[in-house]
Design an enzyme around this catalytic site. Structure first.
Site, mmCIF file in Angstrom:
data_model
loop_
_atom_site.group_PDB
_atom_site.id
_atom_site.type_symbol
_atom_site.label_atom_id
_atom_site.label_comp_id
_atom_site.label_asym_id
_atom_site.label_seq_id
_atom_site.Cartn_x
_atom_site.Cartn_y
_atom_site.Cartn_z
ATOM 1 N N ASN A 33 1.070 -1.144 0.002
ATOM 2 C CA ASN A 33 -0.011 0.098 -0.060
ATOM 3 C C ASN A 33 0.896 1.514 -0.040
ATOM 4 O OD1 ASN A 33 -2.468 1.665 0.217
ATOM 5 N ND2 ASN A 33 -3.358 -0.241 0.812
ATOM 6 N N ARG A 34 0.446 2.405 0.232
ATOM 7 C CA ARG A 34 0.852 3.741 0.116
ATOM 8 C C ARG A 34 1.588 4.158 1.385
ATOM 9 N NH1 ARG A 34 -3.705 3.388 -2.841
ATOM 10 N NH2 ARG A 34 -3.426 3.790 -4.968
ATOM 11 N N HIS A 36 3.486 0.245 -2.881
ATOM 12 C CA HIS A 36 3.820 -1.235 -2.787
ATOM 13 C C HIS A 36 5.287 -1.324 -2.878
ATOM 14 C CE1 HIS A 36 -0.250 -2.221 -2.874
ATOM 15 N NE2 HIS A 36 -0.675 -2.255 -4.093
ATOM 16 N N HIS A 88 -0.962 -9.658 -4.186
ATOM 17 C CA HIS A 88 -1.995 -8.841 -4.998
ATOM 18 C C HIS A 88 -2.739 -9.481 -5.987
ATOM 19 C CE1 HIS A 88 -3.719 -5.296 -6.369
ATOM 20 N NE2 HIS A 88 -2.960 -4.447 -5.935
ATOM 21 N N ASP A 127 -11.374 1.440 -3.432
ATOM 22 C CA ASP A 127 -9.879 1.290 -3.517
ATOM 23 C C ASP A 127 -9.345 1.646 -1.756
ATOM 24 O OD1 ASP A 127 -7.096 0.614 -3.587
ATOM 25 O OD2 ASP A 127 -6.911 2.221 -5.208
ATOM 26 N N GLN A 167 -7.452 -4.376 2.148
ATOM 27 C CA GLN A 167 -7.881 -3.562 1.243
ATOM 28 C C GLN A 167 -8.806 -4.071 0.105
ATOM 29 O OE1 GLN A 167 -6.360 -0.571 1.266
ATOM 30 N NE2 GLN A 167 -6.749 0.161 -0.880
ATOM 31 N N GLU A 206 -6.838 -7.459 -0.537
ATOM 32 C CA GLU A 206 -5.465 -7.835 0.210
ATOM 33 C C GLU A 206 -5.395 -7.573 1.606
ATOM 34 O OE1 GLU A 206 -2.930 -4.747 -2.265
ATOM 35 O OE2 GLU A 206 -5.147 -4.592 -2.957
#
Length: 390
Positions: A120-121, A146, A217, A289, A327, A355
């Protein structure tokens, strides 16, 4: 004479029983061969037999009790997964390409990949550990996604096959790779268990304080790869809260109740039922998302994260995890730029991802559970993806 007749009857019965048993075994073997034969033309070893970054890439298979899965060590990827639908038809529920080159050149780099160091971010790609600031290369607008530009999806993993149903990927991420500190030794074990479950087990150690948040993923379509939209899939997520984001999809730090919002999947809804609702969060994500805060509903000690079913196939997926978050991504950025192994394009919302994870931007969010791994500690987490027929 009577005893001889009885013995003859018993012997005949045993012979018939053995014949039936042998026929059943033969039928089972024939069925398995048919499954394998139907998959072989879709994925061929020669299309994965190559060298990337000086390391050998190949195609690998594992199977157990009617499930067959294909992987490649380029990105530690799950690239196909065949399970029986409600009519007994073997259905490939994980989308992917039919060659290593296809994954290497794809405009979507994460299909089926093992994700790290940090899934993720991370806001602005920046974080601070033990008073020192670090920078991850930006690859998602103003943020890092990621693991940076060359995350674990773009490395060649070492691989060992311990038995017919287990595959082990390992990788040593060197100190400073993509800006992260420490030599990180990672092992990911994928096992198909007898109850139609894929077990994903992640382990890591480090020689310097660092960050770790690993996941897989896989992009799913439970009606089968190339079977159009996933909007009629029926989904339930066992979460009473989610983490709202800003327009760059970075969490605001708030834990918001899903009740009375389009994000409420505490009971079953189709993915498409409310996806076009006028909602700022849906606008930011171009759909779903978002990270869900799992509510702790347990099964065998794991969080029951989600249940989702294909409307055409009847295939149902239940997800269980040690992770606190999930996620949900509804395929909003798929643009028909890549061709799957079935020949279908990766069209808008024709696959979804669920995820298991710690929360996005955890290093910069003091209210979120940390993802720090120190020397002497061992990172270990398990997630289960269990299939059945509705």
């Amino acid at each position: 004479m009577k005893n001889i007749q009885i013995a003859a009857v018993v012997l005949l019965a045993l012979f018939q029983f053995n014949c039936k048993d042998n026929k059943a075994e033969t039928s089972k073997e024939t069925s398995q061969e048919m499954v394998t034969d139907s998959i072989k033309p879709v994925l061929e070893t020669k299309n994965f037999d190559t060298i990337i970054d000086g390391k050998k890439v190949n195609l690998y298979w594992i199977e157990n009790k009617g499930i067959k899965a294909a992987f490649t060590n380029y990105g530690g990827r799950l690239i196909g997964l065949w399970v029986a639908d409600k009519n007994g038809k073997q259905t490939d529920v994980v989308v992917g390409m039919n060659s290593a080159r296809g994954f290497k050149t794809s405009t979507e780099p994460y299909f089926g990949a093992t994700i790290g160091r940090v899934g993720n971010r991370i806001a602005k790609g920046q974080f601070t550990l033990e008073g020192k600031k670090y920078q991850v290369p930006l690859n998602n607008g103003k943020n890092a996604l990621h693991g940076g530009i060359k995350g674990f999806q773009d490395v060649v993993w070492d691989v060992s096959k311990t038995n017919e149903n287990t595959l082990v990927f390992s990788y040593v991420s060197p100190d400073g790779e993509q800006g992260f500190p420490g030599n990180l030794t990672v092992k990911v074990t994928y096992t198909i268990e007898e109850d139609q479950t894929i077990k994903m087990e992640y382990e890591a150690t480090t020689d310097k304080t660092t960050l770790v948040n690993l996941t897989n993923h896989a992009f799913f379509n439970l009606n089968g790869e190339g079977s159009d939209s996933i909007l009629n899939h029926e989904l339930q997520i066992y979460a009473d809260q989610f983490t709202p984001v800003d327009e760059g999809l970075i969490p605001t730090g708030e834990l918001k109740a899903v009740k009375n919002t389009p994000f409420d999947f505490t009971s079953k809804h189709t993915i498409g039922e409310r996806i076009e609702t006028k909602d700022e969060q849906l606008t930011f994500g171009k759909g779903y998302d978002h990270n869900y805060v799992l509510n702790g509903k347990k099964k065998n000690g794991l969080n029951h994260a989600a249940t989702i079913s294909g409307d055409k196939s009847g295939i149902t997926l239940n997800i269980f995890t040690e992770e606190p978050g999930l996620q949900f991504y509804s395929g909003n950025f798929m643009q028909s730029k890549n061709t799957f192994k079935s020949g279908a394009k990766d069209a808008f919302r024709t696959a979804f991802a669920l995820e298991t994870q710690h929360f996005p931007d955890a290093p910069n969010q003091p209210k979120f559970a940390p993802i720090v791994l120190k020397t002497g500690q061992k990172y270990h987490t398990v997630s289960l993806y269990q299939f059945s027929v509705k």
